[in-house]
Design a protein around this motif. Structure first.
Motif: not given
Lengths: 202, 202
Positions: B51-52, B54, B60, B64-68, B70-71, B75-76
């Motif tokens: 939603p941001v 960027k 995955l 499922r999705t992950l943003a940012e 450095n996060a 995680f990886l």
């Protein structure tokens, strides 16, 4: 008794994050007030603790120091209910912590700083329209995330909520009207209701 | 074969962080190029993933999705050599990741964006003197940290090095002269020498 020390400014939301987590975890610590507005973060002594010259800084009993409010939150919350054990949930907590520092704090905290700390005719007041626009974008993201969940990640509060609460709950200091954000306001009340909660500046 | 997907822009240092870590970990993934300069991050489809609005976004295999950036790195890197097991070292890695997003990227990456992407007479070019001043402050902090250690945290490379390498090694695109920063330049060479290293835009 030897205790960890937090170097901070009572008015700073970034420093309040640490106070709030310490209170929720019922952990004793020593607070050292640093007057950042009058050079307190630019002394040789302070820069030895954090070369970046910013509060908060956590100093452990053995003298090791850690900077960056959200890194301190994660360090202190490890093995507590405020940092999920589940790897995916932890990744989402980090996602919100980075969102806070990149897309929320630079607008909402900076607008508050300008309104509270600078004169009415200070040239930096010209930044306010852009800060308000970007800050409202961040609040809209929070509103969307909280529309159908009680906390930012999972069903219980985490350091993500603590970090985002810090400046959201005083956003009106920077000229933000929170009335359009019903889910955010409900969530602020929910955080205030966590046993052990302490207000900013307490 | 089902693989994780990275949505990114090849020119972006934030996206390159993920490419570099994936290469160092020798992990297969799918890359989807998103044209953020022409609205690719503002489509309904993309905003459903982040939603941001960027890049990068990690998706995955199960959606499922992950943003940012450095996060995503954290995680990886979990359970790999790039995220220390030691709690204190991990806290320091996070400290540098937050430093990168708050005190480094907003100056060094933004100066690069303005110089590479905007016209010679674009009004945002007036931001460059301040971006250069703040960016040099960040480089001085890196120089100090790297003066007597091979990597930012501990004796081996971590996601902190990957995150800070991403925009530091192309800082000259934004008008930064790295010649005064000998320790930073040695460290850049050290990162380039890690087995599996891939350059930006490869």
């Amino acid at each position: 008794m030897n205790l960890p020390t937090v170097y901070g400014m009572a008015i700073s939301g970034n420093c309040y994050k640490i106070q709030l987590l310490m209170a929720l975890l019922d952990r004793p610590y020593r607070w050292v007030e640093v007057d950042s507005a009058h050079g307190g973060t630019r002394t040789q002594e302070f820069l030895a603790r954090n070369p970046v010259g910013k509060v908060p800084v956590l100093e452990l009993e053995d003298g090791r120091t850690l900077a960056e409010s959200n890194a301190i939150l994660c360090f202190l919350a490890e093995d507590s209910r405020y940092l999920p054990e589940d790897r995916w949930q932890r990744a989402q907590v980090l996602q919100w912590l980075f969102f806070e520092q990149y897309s929320h704090e630079p607008y909402i905290a900076v607008a508050r700083f300008i309104c509270l700390m600078l004169d009415q005719d200070h040239p930096r007041r010209s930044e306010l329209p852009r800060l308000l626009e970007r800050g409202h974008q961040a609040l809209a993201i929070l509103e969307q995330q909280l529309a159908n969940r009680p906390y930012l990640v999972g069903s219980t509060p985490s350091v993500a909520d603590i970090a985002l609460f810090a400046y959201t709950h005083v956003a009106d200091d920077g000229g933000f009207d929170l009335s359009p954000y019903a889910a955010v306001r409900d969530w602020l009340a929910r955080v205030r209701g966590i046993p052990g909660f302490v207000p900013l500046g307490a």
